[in-house]
Design an enzyme around this catalytic site. Sequence first.
Site, PDB file in Angstrom:
ATOM      1  NE  ARG A   6      -8.866  -1.001  -1.036  1.00 52.70           N
ATOM      2  CZ  ARG A   6      -9.557  -0.221  -0.226  1.00 52.70           C
ATOM      3  NH1 ARG A   6     -10.818  -0.027  -0.419  1.00 52.70           N
ATOM      4  NH2 ARG A   6      -8.961   0.375   0.786  1.00 52.70           N
ATOM      5  CB  THR A   7      -4.703  -6.246   0.485  1.00 50.07           C
ATOM      6  OG1 THR A   7      -4.441  -5.134  -0.356  1.00 50.07           O
ATOM      7  CG2 THR A   7      -3.667  -7.316   0.244  1.00 50.07           C
TER       8      THR A   7
ATOM      9  CE  LYS B 274       0.141  -9.843  25.626  1.00 49.20           C
ATOM     10  NZ  LYS B 274      -0.286 -11.222  25.485  1.00 49.20           N
TER      11      LYS B 274
ATOM     12  NE  ARG C   8      -0.985  -4.100   3.340  1.00 44.68           N
ATOM     13  CZ  ARG C   8      -1.937  -3.514   2.618  1.00 44.68           C
ATOM     14  NH1 ARG C   8      -2.749  -2.660   3.170  1.00 44.68           N
ATOM     15  NH2 ARG C   8      -2.068  -3.803   1.337  1.00 44.68           N
TER      16      ARG C   8
ATOM     17  CG  HIS D  21       0.749  -4.328  -2.558  1.00 49.15           C
ATOM     18  ND1 HIS D  21       0.420  -5.661  -2.347  1.00 49.15           N
ATOM     19  CD2 HIS D  21      -0.369  -3.613  -2.231  1.00 49.15           C
ATOM     20  CE1 HIS D  21      -0.833  -5.724  -1.907  1.00 49.15           C
ATOM     21  NE2 HIS D  21      -1.323  -4.505  -1.826  1.00 49.15           N
TER      22      HIS D  21
END
Lengths: 305, 153
Positions: free
Chosen positions: A53-54, A82, A103, A131
Site C-alpha cells: 500500500r505505502t 552486498k 522504509r 510512520h
Amino acid sequence: MRQDHLITATQLSRPDIEAMLDRAREIDESREAFEQRYSGSVLALCFFEPSTRTKMSFETAAKRLGAETIDMGSVESSSVKKGESLADTVRVIEGYADALVLRHPSEGSAKMASEFVDVPVINAGDGAGQHPSQTLLDLHTIRERHGLDDLTIGIMGDLKYGRTVHSLASALTNFDANQHFISPESLRLPRSVRFDLHEAGAQVREHTDLEAILPELDVLYVTRIQRERFPDENEYREIAGEYRIDADTLSAAREDLTVMHPLPRVDEIAADVDETDHARYFEQAHNGVPVRMALLDMLLGGGSE
Amino acid sequence: MSPDRELRVSKIRNGTVIDHITGGQSLNVLAILGIDGSEEFSVSIGMNVPSDRLGHKDILKVEGRELSQSEVDVLSLIAPEATINIVRDYEVVEKNRVEPPAEVVGVLSCPNRNCISNDDEPVETRFTVMADGVRCDYCSEILRDRLAEHIDV
C-alpha cells in the site's frame, strides 16, 4: 508549512496538519488542477522492507502529479545485499531524485538518512518507530467523517511495536481528542511515546479490554497483533483472539462509529464488519493518494499555489 | 566529619581530584576516563566515604591526568554532584562543579538494539540530555537508569 523532511509525527504542528489536509481535500475535489504540476520531478522509493500500500500509493501520488518514480527493486537484488550502508545508499540515490521515500527496518533510519542528504526525506516506516505519512491519511479520514476536535478514539492492538499507532497518537495531541489505548499488557505503548504524550499534555488512558470503552468511541483504530511478538503459538492465539472484532462486537458501539485499520489485516477485523457502515478502512487506504499528493506538493514545492 | 574518619590519601602533585561522586560510581567514572590500571597514572579511589552533603560519596584522585570536556559531560550524567579539582604542583588551581550538557555525542550506546545507531553506519550516537535521563536523537529511546552500562568509550 515549510519542512525539509517528514521524519516523525511529533514534528507536525496543528497548522502543519491542517494545511496539509486542506490541500488533500482540494486535490480530492479537483485532481486535474494538480496533474502535471511536478512534471520532470523524480521521486525515489527506497523500500528496504516489503510494502504494498505505502509504496503503491506514493507511486500513484507521484504519477498523478506528473512526477516519475524510481525504486531499488527488492533488497535481495540491490547493493544493500552486498553490505552497502544506508548512509551510502541514500547519498547515491540523492543524485538521481528530487525526494526520497524511505522504509527501513531500523528505528531512526529516516532521521539518519536525512542527515546525509539535501533532498527531502519522507519516513515511510522506520522499524517500530514512526510512520507519519500514514498518520496524515488517518487524520484525513477521521477529519472528513468526524472532525479532529471533540473526538473520542480507541486505538487497539499492538501499541508497542505499531509505528502507525505511535505517529497517530502523537499527532492527535494537537487536537481536542480523548485517546484510549486498548492492548494486552505486554504490548502497551512504549516509554518514549508515553513520554511524548505526557509532555504534550495528553492523558494516556489504557485498557486491556475494549468492551467497557467501546460505547463511548467515535473512532476505533485497530492494528494487527503479530505472531512473532509472542514466544509461543498458544499464547499468541489466546491473546490475539481477545482483540478481534466482528459485527456482533460492534452492536454495542455508537451508530456512527468509524472503524479504521492501517491494513493489511489478517483476521483482527472479521469480514462481516466490511458490510457495516462502520467500516472505513478501504476508504482510509484510498485516502493515501490525495494525502501523499499533498505531502509531496508541500515538500517539493513548499505548498505554493 | 571528624578528623579521624577522614579519608587519608596522599596529596597528588599534578592531576585531577574528582570529589562528591555519587556513592558507588567511581569505577564507572574511571571507565569513562578510560583508566583501567594499565596506564602509568597513580590512582586513588575512595568508595562510599561518609559525606555531609551526599551521605556517602566516592572520591578519585588521578595523578598526571586532566579531564576533557566530553569526559566531564558524561561524568555529569552519572555523578551530577561531582566537583572537579585541577591540581598543579600540589595546589588546587581550578575547582569546578559539573554541568549536564545539552547533548552527549559518541559516548553512550543506544539500549535499543534495533536503533540505526547500532547498525554498521557512519554515525556517532547522539543523546539529548533531559531532566532525568537522556534520549536517543535517532530512535527516541529514553535511558534513565543504568546509564553507566551504556557508556561506550
